[in-house]
Design an enzyme around this catalytic site. Structure first.
Site, PDB file in Angstrom:
ATOM      1  N   ILE A   1      -1.618  -0.630  -0.181  1.00 41.96           N
ATOM      2  CA  ILE A   1      -2.133   0.544  -0.880  1.00 41.96           C
ATOM      3  C   ILE A   1      -3.418   0.208  -1.622  1.00 41.96           C
ATOM      4  O   ILE A   1      -4.346   1.011  -1.668  1.00 41.96           O
ATOM      5  CB  ILE A   1      -1.077   1.081  -1.878  1.00 41.96           C
ATOM      6  N   GLU A   2      -3.471  -0.969  -2.194  1.00 43.24           N
ATOM      7  CA  GLU A   2      -4.614  -1.352  -3.008  1.00 43.24           C
ATOM      8  C   GLU A   2      -5.838  -1.729  -2.171  1.00 43.24           C
ATOM      9  O   GLU A   2      -6.950  -1.307  -2.469  1.00 43.24           O
ATOM     10  CB  GLU A   2      -4.231  -2.539  -3.909  1.00 43.24           C
TER      11      GLU A   2
END
Length: 463
Positions: free
Chosen positions: A138-139
């Site tokens: 996600i990051e």
């Protein structure tokens, strides 16, 4: 009765008494054939003896049946999932979006395969949910070289100030935010702290994206209104609202890839790399050559080293595939030439790139390429440049501070919004970096009912 009769009666009574006295105790009425004479003797004293308990053989120990370790990292991660399920439109939208881009998902898996074992080991050691191992998807899409407009860097996307707060060294030569080992430790330290604050992984993850101060204030506002303080009930920016659904969507795909039509490449449940200590300054290119691996692959595993030289402080570390470690040490030991061919040059007032290039025997174009000097780059006195080492000279490798970064306008606006009583806030939240506060209320998910495609988030990710 006469006197003689009385004497006879008394004698008879005495004989009866004497006979009864000689009967064995406990056997009244059963006299033996010949009773032995009664002899008065002292009672025999028998010493106390401990009671003897018959020895019972101990049962044979039952060997513990150990469950075999998972052969695949995905199986291992699935067994460690601990966060509560989340359902809703956002989760389904992100499931659709990720599964609709199999090439993108495959790239994330391929990059993550280098680091998953190490990260899962650390997560299990700290008894954290295995979902945290998916957070770099996600990051940063599991890209350790990822860099955002807000100057967030590395797998875990630390901005400079938060990185320094959690011990990630940053200077001209090295950026610990891109060091997978150091940044993973820092990120898990930070997440543990956030979980300790809120006692809830959903709020901890929201804080990782939005900032613990922002989440604390949102919880307090809800509680003051008599509303729940959980993640789903808080008012938050669109990016943070989508943050956890994105993670849960990836979790659901990993948990059951066939359901989403995703071909999930296997990742062996074994270490991919080893950490090697480097005690001498060495060119990045030469280190890759010693490991007999492509330069780009070496850089991918060691993105923390910003320049063409690995400046070994007391003891710097690099990451190598396990099957490259022995050959690296052998080639290093057999190398008799200098290990460094680059050094730092500090610009003097009025010094132009052309003059620097001529001094060190390099073309202006190469000097600019090596140092990332573009047409809009402004060179300042005191600025360091990487230049070749003259033959026979000792390389100049001073300790140099990190290059200052220019904060985006929205970041400055966010800091101003958090100013109280004329005093600046300690730091702006991570999610505020790209948005001015006035735009936050407008950030929303655009409907896509007509197209049938997942909604487009107005405020996109930092990457």
């Amino acid at each position: 009765m006469t006197h003689s009769a009385a004497r006879l009666l008394l004698l008879t009574a005495m004989l009866i008494v004497t006979g009864c006295a000689q009967m064995p105790a406990g056997e009244l009425g059963e006299a033996p054939d010949s009773a032995p004479p009664v002899v008065a003797t002292a009672p025999e004293i028998i010493p106390d003896r401990p009671a003897v308990t018959p020895e019972i053989p101990a049962p044979e120990p039952v060997a513990a049946i150990e469950k075999p370790a998972p052969r695949d990292m995905w199986e291992r991660i699935r067994t460690g999932f601990a966060m509560k399920p989340m359902d809703g439109g956002l989760v389904r939208d992100w499931e659709t979006r990720y599964s609709a881009k199999p090439e993108y998902f495959a790239r994330m898996v391929d990059r993550g395969s280098h680091y998953l074992f190490h990260i899962v080991e650390e997560i299990e050691r700290r008894k954290m949910p295995a979902e945290i191992a998916l957070l770099p998807m996600i990051e940063s899409a599991y890209n350790p070289q990822a860099y955002s407009k807000a100057h967030a860097s590395g797998l875990w996307q630390f901005i400079p100030s938060t990185g320094r707060l959690y011990g990630l060294r940053q200077n001209w030569w090295y950026d610990g935010r891109r060091d997978v080992i150091a940044a993973t430790n820092a990120a898990l330290d930070y997440l543990e702290k956030l979980y300790g604050m809120f006692g809830d992984w959903e709020l901890a993850l929201a804080s990782y994206n939005w900032g613990e101060g922002a989440v604390s204030r949102a919880v307090a506002r809800n509680q003051a209104r008599g509303l729940p303080g959980d993640y789903a009930s808080l008012t938050m920016p669109a990016e943070t609202r989508n943050y956890l659904p994105k993670l849960i969507a990836v979790k659901n795909i990993i948990a059951d890839p066939a359901r989403f039509g995703v071909q999930l490449a296997g990742v062996p449940n074994e270490p991919y790399f080893e950490i090697v200590t480097v005690r001498q300054h060495i060119d990045v290119k030469l280190a890759a050559k010693f490991a007999e691996m492509p330069l780009e692959e070496f850089r991918f595993l060691n993105p923390a080293h910003n320049k063409r030289v690995i400046k070994a402080y007391a003891a710097e570390t690099i990451v190598l595939p396990r099957n490259r470690v022995a050959i690296f040490h052998a080639n290093l030991e057999n190398h008799a030439k200098p290990l460094v061919t680059w050094q730092a040059h500090t610009l003097k007032p009025g010094e132009k790139p052309e003059k620097v290039a001529a001094k060190y025997g390099i073309s202006v174009s190469e000097l600019k390429a090596v140092n990332g000097i573009g047409s809009k780059t402004r060179l300042r006195p005191g600025q360091p440049l990487l230049v070749p080492v003259k033959e026979g000279a000792t390389p100049n490798l001073p300790d140099l501070p990190a290059t200052p970064v220019t904060l985006p306008r929205a970041y400055k606006a966010a800091r101003a919004a958090h100013t109280k009583g004329g005093k600046p806030a300690k730091h702006a939240t991570r999610a505020a970096v790209k948005r001015a506060p006035a735009k936050r209320a407008k950030a929303a998910v655009k409907p896509a009912a007509k197209t049938g495609k997942p909604p487009v988030v107005a405020s996109q990710s930092r990457r």
